[in-house]
Every structure is written in C-alpha cells, then in structure tokens.
Design a protein around this motif. Structure first.
Motif, PDB file in Angstrom:
ATOM      1  N   GLU A 127     -55.308  -7.095 -20.201  1.00  0.00           N
ATOM      2  CA  GLU A 127     -55.654  -7.005 -21.609  1.00  0.00           C
ATOM      3  C   GLU A 127     -56.135  -8.371 -22.099  1.00  0.00           C
ATOM      4  O   GLU A 127     -55.408  -9.353 -22.032  1.00  0.00           O
ATOM      5  CB  GLU A 127     -54.446  -6.551 -22.431  1.00  0.00           C
ATOM      6  N   VAL A 128     -57.377  -8.428 -22.573  1.00  0.00           N
ATOM      7  CA  VAL A 128     -57.961  -9.680 -23.053  1.00  0.00           C
ATOM      8  C   VAL A 128     -58.346  -9.513 -24.514  1.00  0.00           C
ATOM      9  O   VAL A 128     -59.245  -8.729 -24.840  1.00  0.00           O
ATOM     10  CB  VAL A 128     -59.207 -10.074 -22.226  1.00  0.00           C
ATOM     11  N   ASP A 129     -57.658 -10.221 -25.405  1.00  0.00           N
ATOM     12  CA  ASP A 129     -57.981 -10.152 -26.826  1.00  0.00           C
ATOM     13  C   ASP A 129     -58.567 -11.481 -27.284  1.00  0.00           C
ATOM     14  O   ASP A 129     -58.782 -12.401 -26.493  1.00  0.00           O
ATOM     15  CB  ASP A 129     -56.750  -9.769 -27.651  1.00  0.00           C
ATOM     16  N   LEU A 130     -58.811 -11.605 -28.567  1.00  0.00           N
ATOM     17  CA  LEU A 130     -59.434 -12.799 -29.116  1.00  0.00           C
ATOM     18  C   LEU A 130     -58.574 -14.040 -28.890  1.00  0.00           C
ATOM     19  O   LEU A 130     -59.079 -15.120 -28.571  1.00  0.00           O
ATOM     20  CB  LEU A 130     -59.695 -12.609 -30.609  1.00  0.00           C
ATOM     21  N   VAL A 131     -57.269 -13.894 -29.049  1.00  0.00           N
ATOM     22  CA  VAL A 131     -56.372 -15.037 -28.850  1.00  0.00           C
ATOM     23  C   VAL A 131     -56.431 -15.516 -27.402  1.00  0.00           C
ATOM     24  O   VAL A 131     -56.441 -16.721 -27.130  1.00  0.00           O
ATOM     25  CB  VAL A 131     -54.925 -14.662 -29.242  1.00  0.00           C
ATOM     26  N   THR A 132     -56.512 -14.567 -26.468  1.00  0.00           N
ATOM     27  CA  THR A 132     -56.621 -14.929 -25.054  1.00  0.00           C
ATOM     28  C   THR A 132     -57.911 -15.696 -24.795  1.00  0.00           C
ATOM     29  O   THR A 132     -57.930 -16.701 -24.072  1.00  0.00           O
ATOM     30  CB  THR A 132     -56.581 -13.672 -24.176  1.00  0.00           C
ATOM     31  N   GLU A 133     -59.018 -15.241 -25.392  1.00  0.00           N
ATOM     32  CA  GLU A 133     -60.292 -15.941 -25.233  1.00  0.00           C
ATOM     33  C   GLU A 133     -60.223 -17.348 -25.820  1.00  0.00           C
ATOM     34  O   GLU A 133     -60.740 -18.311 -25.230  1.00  0.00           O
ATOM     35  CB  GLU A 133     -61.416 -15.149 -25.906  1.00  0.00           C
ATOM     36  N   ALA A 134     -59.586 -17.468 -26.980  1.00  0.00           N
ATOM     37  CA  ALA A 134     -59.468 -18.780 -27.616  1.00  0.00           C
ATOM     38  C   ALA A 134     -58.609 -19.716 -26.782  1.00  0.00           C
ATOM     39  O   ALA A 134     -58.925 -20.905 -26.642  1.00  0.00           O
ATOM     40  CB  ALA A 134     -58.877 -18.626 -29.022  1.00  0.00           C
ATOM     41  N   GLU A 135     -57.524 -19.190 -26.210  1.00  0.00           N
ATOM     42  CA  GLU A 135     -56.675 -20.012 -25.351  1.00  0.00           C
ATOM     43  C   GLU A 135     -57.452 -20.492 -24.132  1.00  0.00           C
ATOM     44  O   GLU A 135     -57.344 -21.649 -23.716  1.00  0.00           O
ATOM     45  CB  GLU A 135     -55.446 -19.234 -24.899  1.00  0.00           C
ATOM     46  N   LEU A 136     -58.270 -19.592 -23.561  1.00  0.00           N
ATOM     47  CA  LEU A 136     -59.068 -19.973 -22.401  1.00  0.00           C
ATOM     48  C   LEU A 136     -60.085 -21.050 -22.783  1.00  0.00           C
ATOM     49  O   LEU A 136     -60.323 -21.993 -22.021  1.00  0.00           O
ATOM     50  CB  LEU A 136     -59.782 -18.756 -21.825  1.00  0.00           C
ATOM     51  N   CYS A 137     -60.680 -20.915 -23.959  1.00  0.00           N
ATOM     52  CA  CYS A 137     -61.631 -21.912 -24.437  1.00  0.00           C
ATOM     53  C   CYS A 137     -60.941 -23.274 -24.568  1.00  0.00           C
ATOM     54  O   CYS A 137     -61.482 -24.305 -24.160  1.00  0.00           O
ATOM     55  CB  CYS A 137     -62.214 -21.474 -25.773  1.00  0.00           C
ATOM     56  N   HIS A 138     -59.761 -23.263 -25.120  1.00  0.00           N
ATOM     57  CA  HIS A 138     -58.990 -24.509 -25.252  1.00  0.00           C
ATOM     58  C   HIS A 138     -58.638 -25.073 -23.885  1.00  0.00           C
ATOM     59  O   HIS A 138     -58.673 -26.294 -23.666  1.00  0.00           O
ATOM     60  CB  HIS A 138     -57.720 -24.242 -26.059  1.00  0.00           C
ATOM     61  N   LEU A 139     -58.319 -24.191 -22.945  1.00  0.00           N
ATOM     62  CA  LEU A 139     -57.964 -24.632 -21.595  1.00  0.00           C
ATOM     63  C   LEU A 139     -59.178 -25.248 -20.891  1.00  0.00           C
ATOM     64  O   LEU A 139     -59.046 -26.226 -20.137  1.00  0.00           O
ATOM     65  CB  LEU A 139     -57.426 -23.439 -20.798  1.00  0.00           C
ATOM     66  N   MET A 140     -60.365 -24.702 -21.129  1.00  0.00           N
ATOM     67  CA  MET A 140     -61.573 -25.302 -20.571  1.00  0.00           C
ATOM     68  C   MET A 140     -61.808 -26.689 -21.168  1.00  0.00           C
ATOM     69  O   MET A 140     -62.223 -27.619 -20.469  1.00  0.00           O
ATOM     70  CB  MET A 140     -62.781 -24.391 -20.835  1.00  0.00           C
ATOM     71  N   HIS A 141     -61.543 -26.813 -22.452  1.00  0.00           N
ATOM     72  CA  HIS A 141     -61.681 -28.112 -23.118  1.00  0.00           C
ATOM     73  C   HIS A 141     -60.737 -29.124 -22.471  1.00  0.00           C
ATOM     74  O   HIS A 141     -61.136 -30.272 -22.182  1.00  0.00           O
ATOM     75  CB  HIS A 141     -61.364 -27.942 -24.604  1.00  0.00           C
TER      76      HIS A 141
END
Length: 359
Positions: free
Chosen positions: A115-129
């Motif tokens: 399950e991938v929601d908006l919060v998961t995408e945002a966390e991944l974006c932060h993790l890439m940063h």
C-alpha cells in the motif's frame, strides 16, 4: 565510529551510512539470490536502462547476471498485505557508458511494496533527499509525473510512430521541432499548447504551479498536480525541481518519477519512481515505489585520495625490527603508515626512516 569510518573507502563509508539511515526509517534489508533466469530480463527489456545482459547456461536453465534489482524484487518478493519497506545493497552488471564493456557496479536503494499513499511517497522523497545529502556535494532532485506526461501525449492523438516522435521532443525539451511537427499534422491547438507549455515548464515548483494550472485548462491533470504539490508540501521544496522531460516506460511506470544529480557528475546518480504496472505484470495487484543510488557511478568521480597513506616508512633487512617498532608507534598516533622498501611511484606524503630522525 567516525575514526573507524575514516579508514574505509568513500564508497564503503557511504554505503554503511546509508544502510544505517534506511534502518532508522524502519526499512529491512532484503537479500537477493545470486542469479535470475534470463527470461525475466528478456521479457522486460524496456524497463532496463540498457538491453545487454550477460547470460550463461546452467543445466537446463539459462541464467543471467543481474543488470537491475527492482525487476528481481518485483518478481520474487511475496505479497503479504500491508506495506513492506525494504532496502538492498547489491552488485549489478551493466555496460559501461564509456568503454562499452560490462562492469560490476554497486547499487543501493529502497523499495516500498504493498500500500503506497501520499505520506509514503513524501517519506520516500525525504529519504532521497537524505541519500543525496550523504554524498557531501551540492545536488538537485528532479521530479516528474508519468500521469501528466501520458495525458499530454495521448491528447495529441497520433499514430504510434508519431507519438514516439512527440515523446522524444518532450524528453529533449525540443519545442521547435514539436511545433513544426504539429503544424504539419494539423494537431488540435489546445493539445499543442498543453504539451509545449509542459516542455517549457519552469523548474522551480513555485514558478511551475501557475503554469500547471493553465495546462489544466486543456488536460485533466488536477489530481496528478495535487499529488506532486502535496508531496512537496510534506518533504519541502529545498533542492527539488520539476522536470517533465523525465520519462519512464508507460508500460511500467504510472506515477511520480525521480532523478537525482550531484555537482560535477555528468549523469544522474539516483533514479526511481512509482511502478505499480510492473507488479501487475507479475500478477501482483499491489502498489510499489522505490529508488536506487548508483554507487558504481559515484565511484568513478568521488575523490579517493583519502585512501593514500599519510607517510611511508622505508626499511631494509638491517633495520627491519626498528622500522617495525617505529611504524607501530606512528600508527598509534593516528597516522596511516605504509612500510615499504621503496617509495611508491607518485607518492606525495611524508617519508620516514627507521632511525629517530626523518628523511
């Protein structure tokens, strides 16, 4: 811990640092088998960065040295419900962009499956940063959305061959050839304007927002636009740019995609995106998103000068014992000392002798 890390190669230190980072987010390490069946890559060539794969016969099976990690995880990871957050550190085999020879390179990354929601995408974006920050150079994270690109291309409503040309114009940010092509084909002016605006979109998320709203008058992209900006709202705009020339195969990617660039390195060192369609190809009705950092690419450019010893202590058979004792004493003081009979070619550090005085 820091003193220990100083003695590791930059690539090794970075991989260890990133593993600790991913673990701090609750991600679990996933280990892959040594080989995959060649058919996995032969049937999914469009997903790969390059189409060359090293394969070999093993009994009745044709196996391959892995050119990509995500494909293998998508096929082999069992769906157990909920959301699985994984990280990996694996070797892959790819053709070098320079000499065209196959090389073994290190790749580290994370995958979220289930399950991938908006919060998961945002966390991944932060993790890439955080991942790009760990490299220690200025960087930028570029973001695109395959839903917007797909709707823009479909609005042109052309043959498959002509559509491929339009996609190349978008990928190359080639407004001139795109407009000339559409004039010849008599494409709907509204669709032409939407795509040309997308090609010329400002990279700053704030500056691009109004333009995307204008494009929304011609294309139904409100949901995708909201997704991008809500994710950025969580993760923050620092070092993020919008770039709709980023493109992943529409048969695999269906949402946000990413590429990370680092100062003084001429190609992307990080890439990733939403790939629900890839899981569906393996009859897995789930969502997935992830990214990979190409440590092998970084290794070509990251300065490895820290590996060189601080000094060389010269010895011969008549003073070997005293040289050994002095070397140990110098190392105990925190110096990196090489014992050698001769000075290595090109060495620029300090040279010691076994006697009390230094040469």
């Amino acid at each position: 811990m820091n003193e220990t890390l100083d003695f590791l190669r930059r690539e090794e230190r970075l991989s260890l640092q990133l593993k600790l980072l991913y673990q701090s987010y609750g991600y679990k390490e996933f280990k892959l088998s040594s080989f995959d069946e060649y058919s996995l890559y032969a049937e999914n060539q469009n997903f790969l960065a390059g189409r060359d794969v090293i394969c070999f016969q093993a009994g009745e099976k044709l196996l391959a040295l892995r050119p990509d990690v995500t494909l293998s995880i998508a096929k082999n990871y069992p769906l157990v419900g909920g959301c699985a957050k994984l990280y990996y550190h694996e070797k892959v085999f790819r053709k070098s962009s320079r000499g065209g020879q196959f090389t073994e390179v290190s790749q580290i990354g994370v995958e979220v499956i289930g399950e991938v929601d908006l919060v998961t995408e945002a966390e991944l974006c932060h993790l890439m940063h955080q991942t790009l920050s760990a490299i220690g150079r200025k960087f930028v994270l570029n973001i695109s959305h395959m839903g917007i690109v797909r709707k823009a291309v479909e609005a042109i409503n052309l043959t498959e061959e002509d559509t491929a040309f339009v996609i190349e114009c978008v990928r190359n940010k080639n407004t001139h050839d795109f407009l000339s092509f559409c004039s010849e084909k008599q494409v709907d002016p509204k669709a032409v304007r939407a795509v040309s605006e997308l090609i010329a979109l400002p990279s700053s998320p704030q500056a691009a927002k109004n333009k995307l709203t204008e494009i929304g008058q011609y294309l139904d992209i409100a949901q995708e636009t909201d997704e991008i900006y809500e994710m950025i709202g969580y993760a923050g705009e620092a070092d993020i740019q919008l770039d709709f020339s980023l493109y992943g195969d529409l048969g695999y990617y269906n949402g946000i995609i990413f590429k990370g660039y680092v100062q003084n390195i001429p190609q992307a060192v990080l890439s990733g995106g939403r790939y629900d369609k890839l899981l569906n190809k393996f009859s897995k009705p789930a969502q997935a998103i992830g990214f990979a950092l190409y440590l092998g690419e970084l290794a070509k450019y990251i300065d490895e000068g820290a590996q060189e010893a601080d000094g060389v202590l010269l010895y011969h058979e008549h003073n070997a014992k005293s040289a050994f004792r002095k070397t140990q004493a110098l190392r105990a003081e925190g110096n990196r000392i090489l014992m050698s009979r001769t000075v290595p070619q090109g060495f620029n550090g300090k040279i010691y002798s076994a006697e009390d005085g230094d040469d």
